[in-house]
Design an enzyme around this catalytic site. Structure first.
Site, PDB file in Angstrom:
ATOM      1  N   HIS A  51      36.451  38.728  38.977  1.00 49.67           N
ATOM      2  CA  HIS A  51      35.934  38.787  40.352  1.00 49.67           C
ATOM      3  C   HIS A  51      35.876  40.258  40.736  1.00 49.67           C
ATOM      4  CE1 HIS A  51      37.015  37.941  44.884  1.00 49.67           C
ATOM      5  NE2 HIS A  51      35.822  38.473  44.748  1.00 49.67           N
ATOM      6  N   MET A  93      35.344  43.150  43.067  1.00 51.48           N
ATOM      7  CA  MET A  93      35.275  43.591  44.462  1.00 51.48           C
ATOM      8  C   MET A  93      35.067  45.095  44.414  1.00 51.48           C
ATOM      9  SD  MET A  93      38.405  41.218  45.750  1.00 51.48           S
ATOM     10  CE  MET A  93      38.943  40.902  44.071  1.00 51.48           C
ATOM     11  N   HIS A 152      41.915  34.052  36.624  1.00 51.13           N
ATOM     12  CA  HIS A 152      41.114  34.791  37.615  1.00 51.13           C
ATOM     13  C   HIS A 152      41.593  36.241  37.676  1.00 51.13           C
ATOM     14  CE1 HIS A 152      38.567  34.906  41.260  1.00 51.13           C
ATOM     15  NE2 HIS A 152      39.501  35.692  41.781  1.00 51.13           N
ATOM     16  N   ASP A 164      41.128  39.844  39.477  1.00 54.29           N
ATOM     17  CA  ASP A 164      40.628  40.508  40.681  1.00 54.29           C
ATOM     18  C   ASP A 164      40.526  42.008  40.485  1.00 54.29           C
ATOM     19  OD1 ASP A 164      40.289  38.381  42.656  1.00 54.29           O
ATOM     20  OD2 ASP A 164      42.446  38.072  42.404  1.00 54.29           O
ATOM     21  N   MET A 209      34.876  33.276  49.674  1.00 57.45           N
ATOM     22  CA  MET A 209      36.178  33.841  50.032  1.00 57.45           C
ATOM     23  C   MET A 209      36.703  33.087  51.254  1.00 57.45           C
ATOM     24  SD  MET A 209      36.817  36.127  47.788  1.00 57.45           S
ATOM     25  CE  MET A 209      38.398  36.564  48.523  1.00 57.45           C
ATOM     26  N   ASP A 236      38.551  31.058  47.117  1.00 55.80           N
ATOM     27  CA  ASP A 236      39.534  32.082  46.781  1.00 55.80           C
ATOM     28  C   ASP A 236      40.180  32.669  48.033  1.00 55.80           C
ATOM     29  OD1 ASP A 236      40.909  34.245  45.697  1.00 55.80           O
ATOM     30  OD2 ASP A 236      39.132  35.232  44.869  1.00 55.80           O
ATOM     31  N   SER A 271      45.187  33.596  40.053  1.00 55.29           N
ATOM     32  CA  SER A 271      44.856  35.020  40.101  1.00 55.29           C
ATOM     33  C   SER A 271      46.070  35.830  39.666  1.00 55.29           C
ATOM     34  CB  SER A 271      44.474  35.423  41.524  1.00 55.29           C
ATOM     35  OG  SER A 271      44.550  36.831  41.650  1.00 55.29           O
ATOM     36  N   MET A 301      39.454  45.523  41.958  1.00 58.92           N
ATOM     37  CA  MET A 301      39.186  46.186  43.253  1.00 58.92           C
ATOM     38  C   MET A 301      39.117  47.686  43.046  1.00 58.92           C
ATOM     39  SD  MET A 301      41.983  44.218  45.578  1.00 58.92           S
ATOM     40  CE  MET A 301      42.210  42.438  45.500  1.00 58.92           C
TER      41      MET A 301
HETATM   42  C1  DX5 Z   1      41.692  38.540  47.286  1.00 54.72           C
HETATM   43  C2  DX5 Z   1      41.551  38.036  45.858  1.00 54.72           C
HETATM   44  C3  DX5 Z   1      42.225  36.724  45.621  1.00 54.72           C
HETATM   45  C4  DX5 Z   1      43.684  36.734  45.856  1.00 54.72           C
HETATM   46  C5  DX5 Z   1      44.216  35.346  45.912  1.00 54.72           C
HETATM   47  O1  DX5 Z   1      40.928  39.681  47.438  1.00 54.72           O
HETATM   48  O2  DX5 Z   1      40.196  37.871  45.532  1.00 54.72           O
HETATM   49  O3  DX5 Z   1      41.923  36.230  44.318  1.00 54.72           O
HETATM   50  O4  DX5 Z   1      44.378  37.453  44.897  1.00 54.72           O
HETATM   51  O5  DX5 Z   1      45.549  35.430  46.213  1.00 54.72           O
HETATM   52  P1  DX5 Z   1      46.263  34.429  47.202  1.00 54.72           P
HETATM   53  O6  DX5 Z   1      46.172  33.075  46.580  1.00 54.72           O
HETATM   54  O7  DX5 Z   1      47.638  34.970  47.264  1.00 54.72           O
HETATM   55  O8  DX5 Z   1      45.542  34.488  48.520  1.00 54.72           O
HETATM   56 ZN    ZN Z   2      39.565  36.759  43.605  1.00 49.78          ZN
END
Ligand code: DX5
Ligand code: ZN
Length: 217
Positions: free
Chosen positions: A65, A67, A32, A34, A137, A175, A8, A36
């Site tokens: 991904h 969110m 990956h 993320d 998750m 994840d 990620s 948000m």
């Molecule tokens: C959390 C994300 C993850 C996160 C993973 O909301 O979806 O992808 O960045 O990071 P680590 O491996 O540091 O938990």
């Molecule tokens: Zn993620």
């Protein structure tokens, strides 16, 4: 099938992002991403300007991904950037989830459905056959660097058993809080794709960690 590692970039150096993506091109299986929105989750990460920059450098599949509230708004733009995997939260899309999975597939993307640790795994069962992958998750979505939740092992096994029972080929991605210490057990429980942010980007030798994660079992 070999375990796939999806670092990620949330934990990457955004001042030198192209360099980190080039490292992933040669060391990882999937990138990956993320996304948000500060509404569905209490944090904001990045949006389309960054996705576009990553797409310009990426040489391996990109896995977005989402969110965010209203994930259905972003499917076409991701497809046009060449993003091959798109996942969204069941909690965000609700009764629109089946339609969105179908839309993602019709746009030529792999369709992924995500749940946080407090949503029963059985809520995913109606979508087996409609999704290409399920993302469990192992922390609550919103922040990198959180501690892996132990309840995840049983959740992976339950989902894997149900996918197998139905003769479906959907993959399971996990994840949050993945490290070299827990990766073998996560893979052993039935995960096909491991996401790792901090474990990769805070390491002295990220490619070595990616390789060790891939060969953990
Ligand atoms: C959390 C994300 C993850 C996160 C993973 O909301 O979806 O992808 O960045 O990071 P680590 O491996 O540091 O938990
Ligand atoms: Zn993620």
């Amino acid at each position: 099938m070999q375990l796939q590692i999806a670092p990620s970039i949330l934990a990457a150096d955004f001042g030198a992002l192209a360099k980190d993506i080039e490292m992933l091109n040669s060391a990882a299986d999937i990138i990956h991403l993320d996304v948000m929105d500060g509404s569905f989750v209490p944090n904001i990460s990045f949006g389309f300007p960054v996705l576009k920059a990553v797409a310009g450098v990426a040489g391996i599949p990109m896995d977005a991904h989402f969110m965010v509230a209203h994930p259905e708004r972003w499917a076409e733009r991701c497809a046009s950037l060449g993003i091959g995997m798109f996942s969204f939260h069941l909690e965000a899309a609700g009764t629109g989830s089946a339609d969105l999975l179908q839309k993602l597939r019709s746009l030529g993307m792999k369709a992924g459905l995500v749940i946080n640790p407090d949503i029963p795994v059985s809520m995913l069962y109606p979508y087996i056959g409609k999704a290409d992958y399920f993302l469990l998750m192992s922390v609550f979505a919103g922040f990198g660097g959180q501690k892996f939740m132990e309840c995840t092992y049983e959740r992976i096994s339950m989902l894997k058993a149900e996918i197998t029972r139905r003769g479906d080929g959907a993959l399971i991605e996990v994840d949050g809080g993945i490290t070299l210490e827990n990766a073998a057990a996560v893979a052993g429980a039935g995960a096909d794709i491991l996401v790792a942010g901090s474990a990769v980007f805070r390491a002295a030798d990220p490619p070595a960690v990616i390789s060790a994660l891939r060969n953990c079992r």
